[in-house]
Design an enzyme around this catalytic site. Structure first.
Site, PDB file in Angstrom:
ATOM      1  N   GLY A   1       0.843  -1.199   0.000  1.00 50.34           N
ATOM      2  CA  GLY A   1       0.000   0.000   0.000  1.00 50.34           C
ATOM      3  C   GLY A   1       0.873   1.241   0.000  1.00 50.34           C
ATOM      4  O   GLY A   1       1.035   1.934  -1.006  1.00 50.34           O
TER       5      GLY A   1
ATOM      6  N   ARG B   1      -1.523  11.322  10.729  1.00 46.72           N
ATOM      7  CA  ARG B   1      -0.344  10.499  11.031  1.00 46.72           C
ATOM      8  C   ARG B   1       0.571  11.122  12.086  1.00 46.72           C
ATOM      9  O   ARG B   1       1.039  10.415  12.976  1.00 46.72           O
ATOM     10  CB  ARG B   1       0.434  10.161   9.756  1.00 46.72           C
ATOM     11  CG  ARG B   1      -0.412   9.342   8.743  1.00 46.72           C
ATOM     12  CD  ARG B   1       0.415   8.811   7.585  1.00 46.72           C
ATOM     13  NE  ARG B   1       1.391   7.856   8.050  1.00 46.72           N
ATOM     14  CZ  ARG B   1       2.673   8.101   8.229  1.00 46.72           C
ATOM     15  NH1 ARG B   1       3.180   9.273   7.904  1.00 46.72           N
ATOM     16  NH2 ARG B   1       3.460   7.178   8.714  1.00 46.72           N
TER      17      ARG B   1
ATOM     18  N   CYS C   1      -9.242  21.814  17.932  1.00 42.52           N
ATOM     19  CA  CYS C   1      -9.135  22.032  19.380  1.00 42.52           C
ATOM     20  C   CYS C   1      -8.622  20.788  20.087  1.00 42.52           C
ATOM     21  O   CYS C   1      -9.356  20.106  20.824  1.00 42.52           O
ATOM     22  CB  CYS C   1     -10.500  22.441  19.933  1.00 42.52           C
ATOM     23  SG  CYS C   1     -11.180  23.809  19.005  1.00 42.52           S
TER      24      CYS C   1
ATOM     25  N   TYR D   1      -2.289   6.682   3.700  1.00 42.05           N
ATOM     26  CA  TYR D   1      -2.849   6.897   5.047  1.00 42.05           C
ATOM     27  C   TYR D   1      -2.989   8.393   5.336  1.00 42.05           C
ATOM     28  O   TYR D   1      -2.803   8.843   6.462  1.00 42.05           O
ATOM     29  CB  TYR D   1      -1.999   6.159   6.106  1.00 42.05           C
ATOM     30  CG  TYR D   1      -1.826   4.700   5.754  1.00 42.05           C
ATOM     31  CD1 TYR D   1      -2.905   3.831   5.831  1.00 42.05           C
ATOM     32  CD2 TYR D   1      -0.617   4.198   5.268  1.00 42.05           C
ATOM     33  CE1 TYR D   1      -2.778   2.499   5.449  1.00 42.05           C
ATOM     34  CE2 TYR D   1      -0.486   2.863   4.887  1.00 42.05           C
ATOM     35  CZ  TYR D   1      -1.568   2.026   4.984  1.00 42.05           C
ATOM     36  OH  TYR D   1      -1.454   0.708   4.604  1.00 42.05           O
TER      37      TYR D   1
HETATM   38  C1  LIG Z   1      -2.322  -2.462   5.771  1.00 39.44           C
HETATM   39  C2  LIG Z   1      -2.148  -3.784   5.116  1.00 39.44           C
HETATM   40  C3  LIG Z   1      -1.360  -3.895   3.971  1.00 39.44           C
HETATM   41  C4  LIG Z   1      -0.592  -2.732   3.379  1.00 39.44           C
HETATM   42  O1  LIG Z   1       0.430  -2.292   4.200  1.00 39.44           O
HETATM   43  P1  LIG Z   1       1.463  -1.174   3.689  1.00 39.44           P
HETATM   44  O2  LIG Z   1       2.357  -0.965   4.828  1.00 39.44           O
HETATM   45  O3  LIG Z   1       0.655   0.032   3.364  1.00 39.44           O
HETATM   46  O4  LIG Z   1       2.152  -1.737   2.490  1.00 39.44           O
HETATM   47  C5  LIG Z   1      -1.270  -5.134   3.371  1.00 39.44           C
HETATM   48  N1  LIG Z   1      -1.920  -6.223   3.878  1.00 39.44           N
HETATM   49  C6  LIG Z   1      -2.684  -6.142   4.986  1.00 39.44           C
HETATM   50  C7  LIG Z   1      -3.372  -7.351   5.473  1.00 39.44           C
HETATM   51  C8  LIG Z   1      -2.815  -4.924   5.638  1.00 39.44           C
HETATM   52  O5  LIG Z   1      -3.564  -4.863   6.741  1.00 39.44           O
END
Ligand SMILES: *Cc1c(COP(=O)(O)O)cnc(C)c1O
Length: 413
Positions: free
Chosen positions: A272, A309, A341, A369
């Site tokens: 991701g 974040r 706030c 994110y």
């Molecule tokens: C969040 C998640 C990902 C992606 O993680 P990244 O760090 O954004 O690459 C992949 N697989 C599962 C099961 C996740 O929960």
């Protein structure tokens, strides 16, 4: 370089970011198509002719336009909810290209996933297996399944984004896996496809990944000896990106570690952050400069509502001025905060910057994110998202209107 400087101005591809701030207002998320696609291709190229599937983790950034671009490249998708299922189907993905992860899938979510023909459901408990088998029987279909195992590996990342430790809620303990696989193999309505795992996010070290591969291979050998055949091994996502001074492995080096897996298994990954993180920035404008006895505050129009974040993980994002500082700018060590706030409402602490009220800034590497975790706290509309392709701008999500926020609420008669 998707984000670079030209004549002092911060650019995204061929467009000055300050033009986008002027046209769409701030706060505003901006993404680079070229960067997004290059990140995906970097994984795909690293695998070469090796059988593999890339399932982009939708939760990192689920805008339909980004999903559609990835679908056009041939990406699959890792989803974690019925909402994400609907979203990826709307973006043009095929059911068979989906893997469904998550520790708490509801009956309806499992049913909808089976009806959509998902490629694999990554099951996280015995209770989920029996729920799934029941639903598959009701529907008269076979559910393709992998078990998400918890390899008890310390990924060496922030505790809130570690998922593969024994104390985490995720996955099935390694020692319980063989019995569950045996049970699954005997259940009608269940088709065992593989093994899945995901040990955490923002990983910058290859050794926990190598340990995970070794653990998964040991389990695969045990299962094969029991007569259970597997088609794929899913190593999850988690590869980190450089926010500050981290030195995450290159996509190719990461893939090299996974390539210890024998050719007879298809390798699946679920990246991701490393697909979309460095493809996006958040633009914000300084509303006020405020000096207190101990601090210089730059009060910005973006807040934890746009980018949580820093507040949630004490995450560090680079801060860049969109234009060279004005002659009247005040150089100081600033805390960048938002209008919300909460004292947790900060974007960055202690940054040496030359600022004036009205100056525009980019919070770098905010593509993952970022928008997806935005909220309407303090009745703040969520910001627009703009995708840049060369010199062309696409508003892929307009700024929310106030009527979107409370238009459906009802007062008592
Ligand atoms: C969040 C998640 C990902 C992606 O993680 P990244 O760090 O954004 O690459 C992949 N697989 C599962 C099961 C996740 O929960």
């Amino acid at each position: 370089m998707a984000f670079h400087r030209a004549h002092g101005r911060l650019m995204v591809e061929a467009v000055p970011l300050s033009d986008i701030a002027d046209r769409f207002g701030t706060p505003c998320y901006v993404y680079s198509r070229a960067r997004l696609e290059a990140n995906w291709h970097a994984y795909d190229a690293a695998f070469g002719t090796r059988a593999h599937r890339i399932h982009y983790a939708v939760k990192a950034n689920g805008n339909l336009a980004l999903l559609n671009l990835l679908a056009r490249l041939g990406s699959g998708f890792d989803i974690v909810s019925g909402g994400e299922l609907a979203r990826v189907l709307a973006a043009g993905a095929r059911g068979a290209d989906l893997v469904f992860s998550g520790v708490g899938k509801s009956r309806n979510e499992l049913k909808d996933a089976l009806l959509a023909g998902v490629g694999c459901i990554n099951v996280e408990s015995a209770a989920e297996l029996s729920r799934l088998a029941g639903i598959a029987a009701e529907l008269g279909v076979e559910a393709p399944v992998a078990f998400r195992i918890n390899p008890d590996v310390d990924p060496g990342t922030h505790p809130y984004i570690s998922t593969g430790l024994e104390q985490n809620k995720f996955g099935i303990p390694m020692r319980d896996a063989p019995a569950l696989y045996r049970q699954a193999a005997e259940l009608p309505g269940i088709k065992v496809k593989g093994i899945a795992c995901h040990i955490g996010s923002q990983l910058t070290d290859l050794s926990p990944i190598a340990d995970t591969v070794a653990g998964v291979l040991a389990l695969a050998a045990e299962l094969e000896a029991m007569g259970i055949t597997l088609e794929h091994l899913d190593l999850g996502g988690g590869l980190g990106i450089r926010y500050r001074d981290e030195e995450p492995p290159a996509h190719a080096d990461y893939v090299r570690v996974l390539s210890a897996i024998p050719e007879r298994y298809e390798i699946h990954i679920e990246p991701g952050r490393s697909i979309v993180g460095d493809a996006g920035v958040l633009l914000t404008r300084v509303e006020y400069l405020k000096q207190t006895p101990t601090r210089h505050f730059a009060i910005c129009d973006a807040a934890m509502t746009e980018l949580i974040r820093p507040a949630l993980y004490e995450a560090w994002h680079g801060v860049e001025l969109l234009e060279a500082p004005a002659a009247s700018a005040v150089a100081a060590c600033y805390d960048l905060v938002g209008p919300v706030c909460e004292s947790a409402d900060f974007l960055a602490h202690e940054r040496e910057l030359s600022l004036t009220p009205g100056a525009c800034l980019a919070l770098m590497n905010a593509g993952a994110y970022g928008f997806v975790m935005a909220s309407n706290y303090n009745t703040r509309p969520r910001p627009p998202e703009v995708l840049v392709d060369g010199d062309t701008l696409h508003e892929i999500r307009p700024r929310e209107r106030l009527t979107d926020l409370f238009g459906t609420e009802r007062q008592l008669p």
